[in-house]
Design a protein around this motif. Structure first.
Motif, PDB file in Angstrom:
ATOM      1  N   ARG A  98       0.798  -1.010   0.006  1.00 51.81           N
ATOM      2  CA  ARG A  98      -0.119  -0.156  -0.029  1.00 51.81           C
ATOM      3  C   ARG A  98       0.788   1.325   0.001  1.00 51.81           C
ATOM      4  NH1 ARG A  98      -4.544   0.080   4.359  1.00 51.81           N
ATOM      5  NH2 ARG A  98      -5.537   2.246   3.955  1.00 51.81           N
ATOM      6  N   THR A  99       0.655   2.261  -0.898  1.00 52.29           N
ATOM      7  CA  THR A  99       1.428   3.333  -0.739  1.00 52.29           C
ATOM      8  C   THR A  99       0.619   4.635  -0.445  1.00 52.29           C
ATOM      9  OG1 THR A  99       2.517   2.499  -2.867  1.00 52.29           O
ATOM     10  CG2 THR A  99       2.704   4.890  -2.410  1.00 52.29           C
ATOM     11  N   ILE A 100       1.034   5.485   0.381  1.00 56.53           N
ATOM     12  CA  ILE A 100       0.519   6.552   1.113  1.00 56.53           C
ATOM     13  C   ILE A 100       1.433   7.772   0.636  1.00 56.53           C
ATOM     14  CG2 ILE A 100      -0.048   7.895   3.244  1.00 56.53           C
ATOM     15  CD1 ILE A 100      -0.568   4.909   4.337  1.00 56.53           C
ATOM     16  N   VAL A 101       0.818   8.795   0.119  1.00 56.51           N
ATOM     17  CA  VAL A 101       1.686   9.931  -0.322  1.00 56.51           C
ATOM     18  C   VAL A 101       1.065  11.231   0.514  1.00 56.51           C
ATOM     19  CG1 VAL A 101       2.364  11.544  -2.162  1.00 56.51           C
ATOM     20  CG2 VAL A 101       1.900   9.083  -2.629  1.00 56.51           C
ATOM     21  N   LEU A 102       1.732  11.683   1.388  1.00 56.81           N
ATOM     22  CA  LEU A 102       1.454  12.935   2.038  1.00 56.81           C
ATOM     23  C   LEU A 102       2.285  14.066   2.051  1.00 56.81           C
ATOM     24  CD1 LEU A 102       3.131  13.132   4.942  1.00 56.81           C
ATOM     25  CD2 LEU A 102       1.996  11.096   5.451  1.00 56.81           C
ATOM     26  N   SER A 103       1.703  15.423   2.034  1.00 53.64           N
ATOM     27  CA  SER A 103       2.606  16.495   1.848  1.00 53.64           C
ATOM     28  C   SER A 103       2.557  17.202   3.002  1.00 53.64           C
ATOM     29  CB  SER A 103       2.396  17.049   0.495  1.00 53.64           C
ATOM     30  OG  SER A 103       1.111  17.553   0.583  1.00 53.64           O
ATOM     31  N   VAL A 104       3.488  17.948   3.414  1.00 55.05           N
ATOM     32  CA  VAL A 104       3.396  18.904   4.359  1.00 55.05           C
ATOM     33  C   VAL A 104       4.566  20.147   4.127  1.00 55.05           C
ATOM     34  CG1 VAL A 104       5.449  17.766   5.839  1.00 55.05           C
ATOM     35  CG2 VAL A 104       3.730  18.955   7.052  1.00 55.05           C
ATOM     36  N   ASP A 105       3.776  21.386   4.421  1.00 51.56           N
ATOM     37  CA  ASP A 105       4.669  22.649   4.595  1.00 51.56           C
ATOM     38  C   ASP A 105       4.859  23.058   6.026  1.00 51.56           C
ATOM     39  OD1 ASP A 105       5.691  25.098   4.136  1.00 51.56           O
ATOM     40  OD2 ASP A 105       4.306  25.799   2.815  1.00 51.56           O
ATOM     41  N   ASN A 106       6.418  23.024   6.228  1.00 52.07           N
ATOM     42  CA  ASN A 106       6.463  23.127   7.514  1.00 52.07           C
ATOM     43  C   ASN A 106       7.269  24.649   7.790  1.00 52.07           C
ATOM     44  OD1 ASN A 106       9.269  23.030   6.793  1.00 52.07           O
ATOM     45  ND2 ASN A 106       9.887  21.041   7.771  1.00 52.07           N
ATOM     46  N   ASP A 107       6.824  25.397   6.920  1.00 49.44           N
ATOM     47  CA  ASP A 107       7.140  26.802   7.149  1.00 49.44           C
ATOM     48  C   ASP A 107       8.658  27.150   6.739  1.00 49.44           C
ATOM     49  OD1 ASP A 107       4.679  27.829   8.012  1.00 49.44           O
ATOM     50  OD2 ASP A 107       5.327  27.302  10.042  1.00 49.44           O
ATOM     51  N   GLU A 108       9.410  25.883   6.176  1.00 49.21           N
ATOM     52  CA  GLU A 108      10.970  25.834   5.996  1.00 49.21           C
ATOM     53  C   GLU A 108      10.989  25.424   4.599  1.00 49.21           C
ATOM     54  OE1 GLU A 108      14.072  23.684   8.241  1.00 49.21           O
ATOM     55  OE2 GLU A 108      13.555  25.210   9.137  1.00 49.21           O
ATOM     56  N   ASP A 109      10.208  24.384   4.369  1.00 49.19           N
ATOM     57  CA  ASP A 109      10.443  23.549   3.069  1.00 49.19           C
ATOM     58  C   ASP A 109       8.865  22.794   2.823  1.00 49.19           C
ATOM     59  OD1 ASP A 109      11.425  22.546   0.820  1.00 49.19           O
ATOM     60  OD2 ASP A 109      12.884  21.150   2.132  1.00 49.19           O
ATOM     61  N   ILE A 110       8.748  22.410   1.599  1.00 51.00           N
ATOM     62  CA  ILE A 110       7.707  21.621   1.199  1.00 51.00           C
ATOM     63  C   ILE A 110       8.199  20.346   1.049  1.00 51.00           C
ATOM     64  CG2 ILE A 110       5.849  21.186  -0.431  1.00 51.00           C
ATOM     65  CD1 ILE A 110       5.531  24.272  -0.820  1.00 51.00           C
ATOM     66  N   LEU A 111       7.632  19.327   1.967  1.00 51.21           N
ATOM     67  CA  LEU A 111       8.076  18.071   1.616  1.00 51.21           C
ATOM     68  C   LEU A 111       6.836  17.067   1.271  1.00 51.21           C
ATOM     69  CD1 LEU A 111       9.658  18.316   5.295  1.00 51.21           C
ATOM     70  CD2 LEU A 111      10.819  18.197   3.123  1.00 51.21           C
ATOM     71  N   VAL A 112       7.114  16.031   0.517  1.00 58.97           N
ATOM     72  CA  VAL A 112       6.415  15.246  -0.030  1.00 58.97           C
ATOM     73  C   VAL A 112       7.194  13.852   0.728  1.00 58.97           C
ATOM     74  CG1 VAL A 112       5.040  14.086  -1.811  1.00 58.97           C
ATOM     75  CG2 VAL A 112       5.368  16.539  -1.823  1.00 58.97           C
ATOM     76  N   TYR A 113       5.995  12.938   1.064  1.00 57.53           N
ATOM     77  CA  TYR A 113       6.608  11.543   1.923  1.00 57.53           C
ATOM     78  C   TYR A 113       5.774  10.622   0.883  1.00 57.53           C
ATOM     79  CZ  TYR A 113       8.645  13.680   6.014  1.00 57.53           C
ATOM     80  OH  TYR A 113       9.346  14.409   7.077  1.00 57.53           O
ATOM     81  N   THR A 114       6.664   9.712   0.497  1.00 59.07           N
ATOM     82  CA  THR A 114       5.776   8.606  -0.237  1.00 59.07           C
ATOM     83  C   THR A 114       6.175   7.444   0.405  1.00 59.07           C
ATOM     84  OG1 THR A 114       6.046   9.796  -2.282  1.00 59.07           O
ATOM     85  CG2 THR A 114       5.673   7.167  -2.494  1.00 59.07           C
TER      86      THR A 114
END
Length: 155
Positions: A98-114
């Motif tokens: 199963r693949t989960i893709v989530l994104s987050v903007d932590n005020d320092e960088d935009i990150l995408v975790y797969t």
């Protein structure tokens, strides 16, 4: 003797079901034990690192090795932070994983975790960054590991 160490098909299926339930509830911890940077050697990790998803919040506690393009003075948060998840997509099960893709903007960088998790709990994590080189990790989702209660209370 040795037969006691291997799981029966019923035990494997029960573990796979626990993993599915964790993922469905969006309350899971992936313990990271291997780092694969874009440049340089991959390495086993001896300190405890993890990614915790608790509903709409991610707790990222990961090491980083690589080139940073634009970062705050002193290096910043890198991959160690708690923040709200902006987008969350779950592919459902395909070919035993199963693949989960989530994104987050932590005020320092935009990150995408797969995060790709197999039925046996093995996990591959790829982190795509805007301001740093991408990096990958390997680890495991333990279906018995609870999301820490301190984090549930707002830390």
């Amino acid at each position: 003797g040795c037969g006691a160490l291997s799981q029966t098909s019923q035990e494997r299926e029960a573990e796979a079901e626990q993993i599915r339930q964790r993922l469905d509830s969006r309350a899971f911890v992936v313990d990271i034990n291997y780092m694969i940077p874009l440049r340089g050697p991959a390495s086993a990790l001896t300190s405890p690192y993890s990614i915790t998803v608790d509903g709409d919040v991610i707790y990222s506690h990961l090491p980083y090795t690589g080139v940073a393009y634009k970062v705050p003075y002193g290096g910043g948060k890198v991959l160690n932070f708690k923040d709200d998840i902006d987008e969350y997509a779950d592919s459902g099960y395909q070919n035993g994983s199963r693949t989960i893709v989530l994104s987050v903007d932590n005020d320092e960088d935009i990150l995408v975790y797969t995060i790709t998790i197999s039925d046996n709990g093995k996990a591959d994590v790829h982190v795509r960054c805007r301001n740093r080189e991408n990096i990958s990790f390997r680890g495991e989702l333990d279906p018995d590991e609870e999301v820490p209660s301190a984090r549930k209370k707002g830390e």
